[in-house]
Structures are given as structure tokens and as C-alpha cells.
Motif scaffolding. Structure first.
Motif, PDB file in Angstrom:
ATOM      1  N   GLU A   2      18.085  11.781  -0.696  1.00 16.48           N
ATOM      2  CA  GLU A   2      18.773  10.490  -0.738  1.00 16.48           C
ATOM      3  C   GLU A   2      18.751   9.804   0.625  1.00 16.48           C
ATOM      4  O   GLU A   2      18.584   8.583   0.710  1.00 16.48           O
ATOM      5  CB  GLU A   2      20.209  10.666  -1.235  1.00 16.48           C
ATOM      6  N   ARG A   3      18.924  10.587   1.683  1.00 16.82           N
ATOM      7  CA  ARG A   3      18.899  10.013   3.029  1.00 16.82           C
ATOM      8  C   ARG A   3      17.524   9.430   3.337  1.00 16.82           C
ATOM      9  O   ARG A   3      17.407   8.343   3.919  1.00 16.82           O
ATOM     10  CB  ARG A   3      19.266  11.078   4.054  1.00 16.82           C
ATOM     11  N   LEU A   4      16.466  10.131   2.943  1.00 18.11           N
ATOM     12  CA  LEU A   4      15.117   9.621   3.181  1.00 18.11           C
ATOM     13  C   LEU A   4      14.845   8.361   2.375  1.00 18.11           C
ATOM     14  O   LEU A   4      14.148   7.451   2.837  1.00 18.11           O
ATOM     15  CB  LEU A   4      14.080  10.704   2.852  1.00 18.11           C
ATOM     16  N   LYS A   5      15.408   8.282   1.192  1.00 12.97           N
ATOM     17  CA  LYS A   5      15.252   7.062   0.401  1.00 12.97           C
ATOM     18  C   LYS A   5      16.001   5.904   1.046  1.00 12.97           C
ATOM     19  O   LYS A   5      15.547   4.757   1.011  1.00 12.97           O
ATOM     20  CB  LYS A   5      15.719   7.298  -1.036  1.00 12.97           C
ATOM     21  N   GLU A   6      17.145   6.211   1.670  1.00 17.02           N
ATOM     22  CA  GLU A   6      17.856   5.178   2.418  1.00 17.02           C
ATOM     23  C   GLU A   6      17.018   4.673   3.584  1.00 17.02           C
ATOM     24  O   GLU A   6      17.068   3.494   3.951  1.00 17.02           O
ATOM     25  CB  GLU A   6      19.183   5.735   2.949  1.00 17.02           C
ATOM     26  N   LEU A   7      16.225   5.562   4.174  1.00 18.75           N
ATOM     27  CA  LEU A   7      15.366   5.182   5.296  1.00 18.75           C
ATOM     28  C   LEU A   7      14.137   4.400   4.847  1.00 18.75           C
ATOM     29  O   LEU A   7      13.443   3.814   5.679  1.00 18.75           O
ATOM     30  CB  LEU A   7      14.922   6.423   6.073  1.00 18.75           C
ATOM     31  N   GLY A   8      13.858   4.422   3.530  1.00 21.76           N
ATOM     32  CA  GLY A   8      12.750   3.614   3.025  1.00 21.76           C
ATOM     33  C   GLY A   8      11.750   4.325   2.147  1.00 21.76           C
ATOM     34  O   GLY A   8      10.796   3.708   1.665  1.00 21.76           O
ATOM     35  N   ALA A   9      11.929   5.635   1.935  1.00 18.61           N
ATOM     36  CA  ALA A   9      10.974   6.372   1.094  1.00 18.61           C
ATOM     37  C   ALA A   9      11.107   5.955  -0.374  1.00 18.61           C
ATOM     38  O   ALA A   9      12.222   5.829  -0.888  1.00 18.61           O
ATOM     39  CB  ALA A   9      11.195   7.867   1.228  1.00 18.61           C
ATOM     40  N   THR A  10       9.977   5.751  -1.031  1.00 11.68           N
ATOM     41  CA  THR A  10       9.968   5.450  -2.469  1.00 11.68           C
ATOM     42  C   THR A  10      10.082   6.732  -3.268  1.00 11.68           C
ATOM     43  O   THR A  10      10.810   6.801  -4.265  1.00 11.68           O
ATOM     44  CB  THR A  10       8.667   4.715  -2.852  1.00 11.68           C
ATOM     45  N   HIS A  11       9.356   7.756  -2.832  1.00 10.13           N
ATOM     46  CA  HIS A  11       9.395   9.068  -3.479  1.00 10.13           C
ATOM     47  C   HIS A  11       9.543  10.135  -2.400  1.00 10.13           C
ATOM     48  O   HIS A  11       9.018   9.994  -1.291  1.00 10.13           O
ATOM     49  CB  HIS A  11       8.112   9.340  -4.275  1.00 10.13           C
ATOM     50  N   VAL A  12      10.232  11.224  -2.721  1.00  9.15           N
ATOM     51  CA  VAL A  12      10.380  12.365  -1.819  1.00  9.15           C
ATOM     52  C   VAL A  12       9.949  13.616  -2.577  1.00  9.15           C
ATOM     53  O   VAL A  12      10.482  13.920  -3.641  1.00  9.15           O
ATOM     54  CB  VAL A  12      11.834  12.520  -1.323  1.00  9.15           C
ATOM     55  N   LEU A  13       8.971  14.330  -2.016  1.00 11.55           N
ATOM     56  CA  LEU A  13       8.425  15.514  -2.673  1.00 11.55           C
ATOM     57  C   LEU A  13       8.457  16.698  -1.714  1.00 11.55           C
ATOM     58  O   LEU A  13       8.424  16.528  -0.493  1.00 11.55           O
ATOM     59  CB  LEU A  13       6.979  15.258  -3.119  1.00 11.55           C
ATOM     60  N   SER A  14       8.494  17.906  -2.284  1.00 14.44           N
ATOM     61  CA  SER A  14       8.492  19.110  -1.468  1.00 14.44           C
ATOM     62  C   SER A  14       7.085  19.693  -1.379  1.00 14.44           C
ATOM     63  O   SER A  14       6.395  19.829  -2.397  1.00 14.44           O
ATOM     64  CB  SER A  14       9.431  20.165  -2.058  1.00 14.44           C
ATOM     65  N   TYR A  15       6.702  20.060  -0.160  1.00 15.64           N
ATOM     66  CA  TYR A  15       5.387  20.690   0.011  1.00 15.64           C
ATOM     67  C   TYR A  15       5.344  22.081  -0.622  1.00 15.64           C
ATOM     68  O   TYR A  15       4.271  22.675  -0.773  1.00 15.64           O
ATOM     69  CB  TYR A  15       4.996  20.765   1.487  1.00 15.64           C
ATOM     70  N   LYS A  16       6.515  22.596  -1.001  1.00 12.39           N
ATOM     71  CA  LYS A  16       6.568  23.909  -1.643  1.00 12.39           C
ATOM     72  C   LYS A  16       6.159  23.853  -3.109  1.00 12.39           C
ATOM     73  O   LYS A  16       5.967  24.898  -3.741  1.00 12.39           O
ATOM     74  CB  LYS A  16       7.984  24.479  -1.524  1.00 12.39           C
ATOM     75  N   GLU A  75       0.840  -1.197   0.000  1.00 18.20           N
ATOM     76  CA  GLU A  75       0.000   0.000   0.000  1.00 18.20           C
ATOM     77  C   GLU A  75       0.878   1.251   0.000  1.00 18.20           C
ATOM     78  O   GLU A  75       2.038   1.212   0.403  1.00 18.20           O
ATOM     79  CB  GLU A  75      -0.922   0.017   1.221  1.00 18.20           C
ATOM     80  N   THR A  76       0.304   2.357  -0.455  1.00 18.23           N
ATOM     81  CA  THR A  76       1.036   3.620  -0.491  1.00 18.23           C
ATOM     82  C   THR A  76       0.574   4.528   0.634  1.00 18.23           C
ATOM     83  O   THR A  76      -0.620   4.767   0.799  1.00 18.23           O
ATOM     84  CB  THR A  76       0.832   4.349  -1.830  1.00 18.23           C
ATOM     85  N   VAL A  77       1.541   5.027   1.408  1.00 19.27           N
ATOM     86  CA  VAL A  77       1.239   5.951   2.488  1.00 19.27           C
ATOM     87  C   VAL A  77       2.030   7.229   2.283  1.00 19.27           C
ATOM     88  O   VAL A  77       3.210   7.204   1.957  1.00 19.27           O
ATOM     89  CB  VAL A  77       1.550   5.319   3.864  1.00 19.27           C
ATOM     90  N   MET A  78       1.359   8.368   2.422  1.00 20.81           N
ATOM     91  CA  MET A  78       2.017   9.669   2.372  1.00 20.81           C
ATOM     92  C   MET A  78       2.361  10.085   3.794  1.00 20.81           C
ATOM     93  O   MET A  78       1.510  10.024   4.687  1.00 20.81           O
ATOM     94  CB  MET A  78       1.093  10.713   1.727  1.00 20.81           C
ATOM     95  N   LYS A  83       4.730   1.306   0.535  1.00 22.59           N
ATOM     96  CA  LYS A  83       5.419   2.276  -0.315  1.00 22.59           C
ATOM     97  C   LYS A  83       5.227   3.639   0.330  1.00 22.59           C
ATOM     98  O   LYS A  83       4.100   4.011   0.658  1.00 22.59           O
ATOM     99  CB  LYS A  83       4.844   2.273  -1.724  1.00 22.59           C
ATOM    100  N   VAL A  84       6.304   4.380   0.504  1.00 19.50           N
ATOM    101  CA  VAL A  84       6.247   5.634   1.249  1.00 19.50           C
ATOM    102  C   VAL A  84       6.499   6.828   0.342  1.00 19.50           C
ATOM    103  O   VAL A  84       7.484   6.870  -0.394  1.00 19.50           O
ATOM    104  CB  VAL A  84       7.275   5.637   2.400  1.00 19.50           C
ATOM    105  N   MET A  85       5.581   7.781   0.416  1.00 18.05           N
ATOM    106  CA  MET A  85       5.735   9.050  -0.267  1.00 18.05           C
ATOM    107  C   MET A  85       6.043  10.094   0.800  1.00 18.05           C
ATOM    108  O   MET A  85       5.169  10.498   1.574  1.00 18.05           O
ATOM    109  CB  MET A  85       4.444   9.389  -1.016  1.00 18.05           C
ATOM    110  N   ALA A  86       7.299  10.502   0.903  1.00 20.09           N
ATOM    111  CA  ALA A  86       7.749  11.401   1.964  1.00 20.09           C
ATOM    112  C   ALA A  86       7.614  12.852   1.523  1.00 20.09           C
ATOM    113  O   ALA A  86       8.092  13.226   0.450  1.00 20.09           O
ATOM    114  CB  ALA A  86       9.197  11.091   2.335  1.00 20.09           C
ATOM    115  N   ILE A  87       6.979  13.667   2.371  1.00 18.14           N
ATOM    116  CA  ILE A  87       6.778  15.085   2.063  1.00 18.14           C
ATOM    117  C   ILE A  87       7.638  15.921   3.006  1.00 18.14           C
ATOM    118  O   ILE A  87       7.534  15.805   4.235  1.00 18.14           O
ATOM    119  CB  ILE A  87       5.298  15.489   2.215  1.00 18.14           C
ATOM    120  N   VAL A  88       8.495  16.758   2.426  1.00 18.05           N
ATOM    121  CA  VAL A  88       9.390  17.622   3.195  1.00 18.05           C
ATOM    122  C   VAL A  88       9.407  19.005   2.555  1.00 18.05           C
ATOM    123  O   VAL A  88       8.788  19.232   1.518  1.00 18.05           O
ATOM    124  CB  VAL A  88      10.832  17.048   3.231  1.00 18.05           C
ATOM    125  N   GLY A  89      10.122  19.941   3.168  1.00 13.58           N
ATOM    126  CA  GLY A  89      10.283  21.255   2.561  1.00 13.58           C
ATOM    127  C   GLY A  89      11.518  21.309   1.694  1.00 13.58           C
ATOM    128  O   GLY A  89      11.474  21.695   0.532  1.00 13.58           O
TER     129      GLY A  89
END
Length: 347
Positions: free
Chosen positions: A208-222, A170-173, A196-202
Motif C-alpha cells: 500500500e505504501r508503494l502504491k501511495e508512492l506511485g506504483a500501479t502494481h506491486v509484485l514479489s520476486y519470490k 509507458e510501463t516501467v518495471m 505506469k510503475v510495476m514495483a518488484i519487492v520481496g
């Protein structure tokens, strides 16, 4: 001993470094020499009065009794025991389960008498702390610093993931994915539950570090097109949202959730109040959860996952105890990744 205490509701100038007596453990307690104490939003919001609606604020409606020593993510060594506690515990390295409660197993976190260390009890911004022996558990890692980052943030994250019953694939944001709770949400959801993790940051500098922690995608809330980016990357609506931000990403969360999706919130750093069109909830059959802390059994499961290497500590920076004001100010800055620690022995 040296301790940092909150003298009343207000800004960081309400924090004072003081000399006070070392606490004496009661008959069922132990005295712990604090080696590390991680900072959480909880003690900052307690100081700021953010949990209350009037002049009083704390985990209990009567408010906090000042002065109060904050700090709830604690690791250290047992150096003294109460009359009813086995002396064999002296010298044991432990982490502290962060609250007391008379609630039954599995619901102790929602008991009316739940009382939190650092709010209802003096906590870990000090050289020593007294705490019930049965709420002191074996450190999951050899390092005091690394073991101190899991108690409140980890328990909160584990309970959030458990509540929404994430299934593999499943995909979780996850909002605020670079913070203490968020970075653990990323690891627990992906490495333990297989989501599957969609990580939201600024700031995307930590992608890359968040992907190492397990994020599939990393997006900016900006991003001006965040909603569309999420839907495109996932190939459609997502299953769940784990939120620690609140208002600023609430609308986006509801838009990207599938019908029958789940939304769990355990923080509101981006705004404590929001507008909600109830039609969105019932027409999309969305289930909403409020979440904070968790159960003792969940804490044990968390520590076991840490011991097994499924969840790793993420530390941004450490401060000596006498720099607690600077540490709390730094905690509120954007762009960090992981936990901020106070180290009493470096003061």
C-alpha cells in the motif's frame, strides 16, 4: 569532532568512532555542520572492496586512502567559509552535491577525474565536513532528515529515469522498489514522468505504501510465476526496466521487455555477475544502460521536484552517529522501505 572512519577494506569491524580535528575549509570551500547523513550502498561497497577487481577498490583505480570518513547524502548548516567565499553563506541550510569533476556540464558524472565524497574525500559520518561552496545547494525541505535522503539515491534515480526517456503512459518495471534508489525510482517515474510503475519487492507488506508512492502494481520476486504475472498485469511486454538488483532478476527483466525495450542498471545487490545470451539482446533490439549518479543540472531538477512536493522523502529508520556499525548492518537487511539515516547530534 566525532567521526566514524573506515580503517581498511573489510567487514563493519573496520568502522571506528574516532576523535579528529575539525576540517578547515579551503579558499573556495565552506565548513558544514552535519545534521543528517543517509546511508547508501556506495559506502558499504567501498568498505567491502566491491568496486575493485583486485586489492584496491574505490571510485578511482588507485583505491581508497584509509582512514576515510564515509557518507555522501549530507544535509547541514554552513558555519564557516573560505577566503574566496561570501560570508553571507554562514547560517545557510544546504544539501551537498556528492562529487567533484572537471567534466563539462552534462557529462561531469563520467569525467575521468570524478571524485566522490566519502570515498576520495572525507564525508558525512562526522560532525563537520568541508566541501566546495558551489556544490552546496539550498535544502529542498525544512527538515534536515528529510532533505538528506535525495543526494546520491535521488540523483541516481533521476538520471536512470532520464536515460531511458520514459514517456507518459509507458510501463516501467522497478526492482528493489523498497530501497533508497528504488523507492525514488517509483516516485520519479510515476509522479514526474507519468509512467505506469510495476514495483518488484520481496515482502509485500509494504504494498500500500508503494502504491501511495506511485506504483500501479506491486509484485514479489519470490513468486514462482513472476514473469507470467508481469505480462498478464501489463497485458503484454513492458517498455523499460530500472534495475538495482542485478543477476537475480536479470533473466526475468529480459523476458518481460518488449522489442525495442530499454534496460538500465545502477546496482547489483542480487548478484554482480550474470549469464547473457546475446541473441536476446539483438533479436529483441534491447538497449542497455549502465548508470550511476548524474549531472548537476539533473540534481537541481530533482531538488525542484522535491520542493514542489512531486517527490517525497521515504525514511525507514534513524541511528545516532556512534551506532554506524549497527546502521550499516541494518541497511543490508531485507524488508525495509526507504532510507536509513545517521544523526551526528544524537550521538
Amino acid at each position: 569532532m566525532k567521526a566514524v572512519q573506515v580503517m581498511g577494506y573489510g567487514d563493519v569491524d573496520m568502522l571506528e568512532l574516532v576523535d579528529i580535528s575539525i576540517p578547515q575549509p579551503k579558499e573556495n570551500e565552506v565548513l558544514v555542520k552535519v545534521k543528517a547523513c543517509a546511508i547508501n550502498n556506495t559506502e558499504i561497497w567501498m568498505r567491502e572492496g566491491a568496486y575493485g577487481t583486485g586489492s584496491k577498490s574505490g571510485w578511482k583505480p588507485e583505491g581508497v586512502n584509509f582512514p576515510r570518513t564515509p557518507g555522501s547524502d549530507i544535509s547541514g548548516t554552513i558555519v564557516k567559509v573560505g577566503e574566496l567565499v561570501e560570508e553571507t553563506l554562514i547560517g545557510k541550510d544546504v544539501v551537498l552535491f556528492p562529487f567533484t569533476s572537471s567534466g563539462e556540464e552534462g557529462v561531469e558524472h563520467i569525467s575521468e577525474d570524478m571524485a566522490f565524497i566519502g570515498s576520495e574525500y572525507d564525508g558525512g559520518y562526522a560532525e563537520y565536513v568541508a566541501w566546495p561552496a558551489d556544490l552546496c545547494l539550498d535544502m529542498p525541505l525544512p527538515s534536515y532528515e528529510e532533505s538528506a535522503v535525495f543526494s546520491v539515491s535521488g540523483l541516481t534515480a533521476w538520471h536512470m529515469v532520464s536515460q531511458i526517456q520514459i514517456k507518459p503512459g509507458e510501463t516501467v518495471m522497478i526492482t528493489g522498489a523498497n530501497g533508497g534508489v528504488g523507492s525514488l525510482n517509483v516516485q520519479i517515474a510515476s509522479k514526474v514522468f507519468g509512467a505506469k510503475v510495476m514495483a518488484i519487492v520481496g515482502d509485500l507488506s509494504g504494498e500500500e505504501r508503494l502504491k501511495e508512492l506511485g506504483a500501479t502494481h506491486v509484485l514479489s520476486y519470490k513468486s514462482k510465476n513472476l514473469t507470467q504475472e508481469i505480462l498478464e498485469m501489463n497485458g503484454g511486454p513492458i517498455d523499460s526496466v530500472l534495475d538495482v538488483v542485478g543477476d537475480s532478476l536479470f533473466s526475468t527483466s529480459l523476458q518481460v521487455l518488449k522489442k525495442g525495450g530499454k534496460f538500465c542498471i545502477s546496482g547489483s545487490a542480487g548478484g554482480q555477475k550474470t549469464e547473457l545470451d546475446f541473441r536476446t539482446l539483438y533479436l529483441k533490439h534491447i538497449t542497455m544502460y549502465g548508470s550511476v549518479l548524474g549531472t548537476k543540472e539533473e540534481f537541481k531538477d530533482l531538488l525542484q521536484a522535491v520542493t514542489e512536493g512531486k517527490i517525497k522523502p521515504v525514511i525507514d529508520r534513524t541511528f545516532p552517529l556512534d551506532k554506524a556499525k549497527e546502521a550499516q548492518i541494518y541497511f543490508k537487511e531485507k524488508g525495509k522501505l526507504g532510507k536509513i539515516l545517521l544523526l551526528p547530534e544524537e550521538a
